[in-house]
Design an enzyme around this catalytic site. Structure first.
Site, short mmCIF file in Angstrom:
data_model
loop_
_atom_site.label_atom_id
_atom_site.label_comp_id
_atom_site.label_asym_id
_atom_site.label_seq_id
_atom_site.Cartn_x
_atom_site.Cartn_y
_atom_site.Cartn_z
CB ILE A 15 41.18 26.07 39.41
CG1 ILE A 15 40.98 27.82 38.70
CG2 ILE A 15 39.99 26.04 40.53
CD1 ILE A 15 39.48 27.43 38.07
CE1 TYR A 155 36.58 26.87 28.06
CE2 TYR A 155 34.52 29.49 28.45
CZ TYR A 155 35.89 28.39 28.57
OH TYR A 155 35.65 28.41 30.08
CE LYS A 159 34.35 25.09 30.60
NZ LYS A 159 35.01 24.04 31.88
#
Length: 272
Positions: A15, A155, A159
């Site tokens: 990205i 993880y 986030k």
């Protein structure tokens, strides 16, 4: 439109590289930070290890001037060491953001990449708030060591923390003439997708991709990041924007049946 100067982490692949290509094509000046080598479209690139605050500080000393936007794109999947996940995905992101915020021009923006893995932030908001209140990188790492998680849990927590940190920062950012938002992609066809499939397990991401009609491309996500960073998005502040091809809507409303998911079925067969 005036040329913008953008500080971009994770600029070398996935990205981040798509963002670099897109912004450079707009005529913007992209300054990349990445542990990997420079993408060709970057006007300047500094190799930087976002898991180490000293590396972040050293990289910023090599970069002069001010910026119109900060794009926090770099991240690691939930298949590596849990402490590394926390270091890169939230502690390094937070350290960099707070180190560079005074160098952002009024009217600018901070945009961070979260994940659909962060959607359950409300369930542990108190814990996330406590973690984010730690005064610096080292204190945040100590907090995590006292509240350990496995790699997948780290993880998700990292986030969730990105989403909450974005909302926390939106108020102080507004007082500086800045906006702060995050983007939560679903599966994206980057070099990290195989690792995310392993992390999710049980064929879960393949099922998600099938239900939503395909994985997003890095450029799909880059267009959204560009809109929030430099586009006509002045009234959007403190928001997390899901870019998941309808997955969240489908699960909430029911046109995607979560009971059909491989992960849920796997748990049912493992239940005593």
């Amino acid at each position: 439109m005036a040329r913008k100067r953008i500080l971009l982490t994770g600029a070398s692949s996935g990205i981040g590289r798509a963002c670099c290509e897109l912004l450079a094509a707009d005529g913007d000046e992209v300054v990349g930070l990445d542990i990997q080598t420079a993408p060709p479209q970057a006007a300047q690139h500094v190799q930087c290890d976002l898991s180490e605050p000293d590396s972040i500080d050293a990289a910023l000393r090599q970069i002069d001037g001010r910026f119109d936007a900060l794009l926090n794109v770099a991240g690691v999947p939930g298949t590596v060491d849990p402490a590394l996940i926390m270091r890169v995905n939230i502690l390094g992101l937070k350290h960099l953001t707070e180190a560079v915020i005074d160098r952002l021009n009024p009217g600018g923006a901070i945009v961070s990449v979260a994940s659909i893995a962060g959607f359950n932030w409300q369930r542990r908001l108190a814990q996330l708030t406590q973690f984010l209140a730690q005064p610096d990188f080292a204190a945040g790492l100590r907090w995590f060591e006292q509240h350990p998680l496995d790699a997948n849990g780290a993880y998700h927590f990292s986030k969730e923390a990105v989403v909450v940190y974005t909302m926390q920062l939106a108020g102080p950012a507004r007082s500086r003439g800045l906006r702060c938002n995050s983007v939560s992609p679903g599966p994206v066809d980057t070099p990290l997708l195989p690792a995310f499939k392993i992390q999710a397990g049980a064929g879960q991401l393949d099922w998600v991709i099938e239900q939503t009609g395909g994985a997003s491309t890095p450029m799909d996500i880059a267009h959204v990041l560009r809109f929030l960073a430099t586009g006509p998005s002045d009234c959007i502040n403190g928001r997390d924007l899901a870019v998941d091809r309808g997955l969240t809507a489908g699960l909430v409303i029911g046109w995607i049946d979560k009971n059909d998911s491989p992960l849920l079925n796997s748990r049912k067969t493992q239940a005593p």
